[in-house]
Design an enzyme around this catalytic site. Structure first.
Site, PDB file in Angstrom:
ATOM      1  N   ASP A  76      77.919  35.011 -83.843  1.00 55.87           N
ATOM      2  CA  ASP A  76      77.062  34.317 -84.815  1.00 55.87           C
ATOM      3  C   ASP A  76      77.074  35.115 -86.106  1.00 55.87           C
ATOM      4  O   ASP A  76      77.403  36.292 -86.108  1.00 55.87           O
ATOM      5  CB  ASP A  76      75.617  34.254 -84.302  1.00 55.87           C
ATOM      6  CG  ASP A  76      75.096  35.641 -83.985  1.00 55.87           C
ATOM      7  OD1 ASP A  76      75.286  36.091 -82.841  1.00 55.87           O
ATOM      8  OD2 ASP A  76      74.531  36.298 -84.888  1.00 55.87           O
ATOM      9  N   ASP A  97      74.717  36.891 -88.658  1.00 50.85           N
ATOM     10  CA  ASP A  97      73.353  37.383 -88.579  1.00 50.85           C
ATOM     11  C   ASP A  97      72.484  36.706 -89.655  1.00 50.85           C
ATOM     12  O   ASP A  97      72.994  36.169 -90.634  1.00 50.85           O
ATOM     13  CB  ASP A  97      73.344  38.900 -88.745  1.00 50.85           C
ATOM     14  CG  ASP A  97      72.210  39.528 -87.966  1.00 50.85           C
ATOM     15  OD1 ASP A  97      72.040  39.176 -86.790  1.00 50.85           O
ATOM     16  OD2 ASP A  97      71.494  40.359 -88.543  1.00 50.85           O
TER      17      ASP A  97
END
Ligand SMILES: [Zn+2]
Length: 280
Positions: free
Chosen positions: A216, A218
């Protein structure tokens, strides 16, 4: 012999479940119980001990993992080179989900974890560790890093060579402010498990390197809702087969005879206790 290994991998059942002839070995250590049994099997002609970092049922959050017992257990079955793959968040827009990054530096932002074997507390056998300060300027074994990079290349997965892994306490994800701060420092990725694994391996004279998979972006590096656990699991699941292939090739590429300085981590200092590694 089947209970001995030369290489350790800190990673879950997704990595070892399909190996032939896996032997489950229970190890107790002077620092308590590891996350789970060791699962020892053969891979590319090398004996490899797998240790599910979070336990086989994934019941241990990052801050509850007994990192000292984990590294000790791997060393006690003979593992001298350890690979510690982990899922991370990207701190730069160009390090999006699916990026593989092999860090060469780390920043420790954990808070509550036992970080040393040499803390002055007597062990169950009555011996007490001396005070020891290891060199940690370069936290990762360069041979291990190069093995991972070469393996990734063979699988057409151009891994980022170097960068800083920031390790936070968790289990929560970062706030936007924390994330922006981490990125502003020039750090590359953020995770919850890469430390104190690295320094404990160093104290035992083990070669240790990490291999991080970005699941992902952040919180500060994207504009959406922030990181969710579901999204992390989804991206990890999508890439786990590929990561496993890279990891297995990295194992095959690790030098049979260590050619680095990791085993000399204590520089001749007497640790005061009997360590399971360092001697070879
Ligand atoms: Zn090394």
């Amino acid at each position: 012999m089947s209970e001995q290994a030369e290489i350790g991998v800190v990673g879950g059942s997704g990595f070892y479940s399909f190996l032939d002839d896996v032997t489950e070995v229970t190890v107790d250590t002077p620092y308590g119980e590891p996350s789970d049994s060791l699962f020892i099997g053969e891979l590319a002609g090398r004996r490899v001990a797998f240790l599910p970092r979070h336990g086989r049922k994934h019941h241990l959050p990052p801050h509850r993992i007994n990192y000292r017992a984990n590294m000790w257990a791997l060393s006690s079955v003979g593992a001298r080179q350890v690979l510690g793959p982990c899922a991370v968040g990207g701190l730069r827009p160009e390090y999006g989900p699916g990026t593989l990054l092999v860090p060469d530096q780390l920043v420790d932002r954990t808070k509550s974890r036992a970080q040393t074997y040499f803390d002055g507390e007597p062990l169950p056998d009555g011996t007490t560790p001396h005070v020891v300060h290891v060199t940690f300027a370069d936290p990762y074994c360069e041979s291990g890093r190069q093995a991972s990079l070469a393996a990734a290349r063979e699988h057409d997965w151009e891994a980022v060579d170097g960068g800083t892994l920031c390790v936070v306490e968790g289990p929560r994800f970062s706030t936007r402010a924390e994330s922006l701060w981490h990125a502003a420092q020039g750090w590359s990725v953020v995770g919850m498990t890469g430390h104190p694994e690295a320094v404990l391996a160093r104290e035992l004279g083990l070669c240790y390197s990490s291999l991080t998979l970005v699941t992902d972006l952040d919180a500060g590096a994207e504009s959406g809702e922030g990181v969710s656990h579901e999204e992390v699991l989804r991206v990890f699941g999508k890439n786990v087969g590929r990561l496993r292939n890279v990891l297995f090739d990295a194992v095959a590429k690790l030098p049979e005879k260590r050619d680095c300085g990791c085993a000399q981590a204590l520089g001749g200092m007497d640790p005061g206790i009997e360590l399971p590694g360092l001697l070879d």
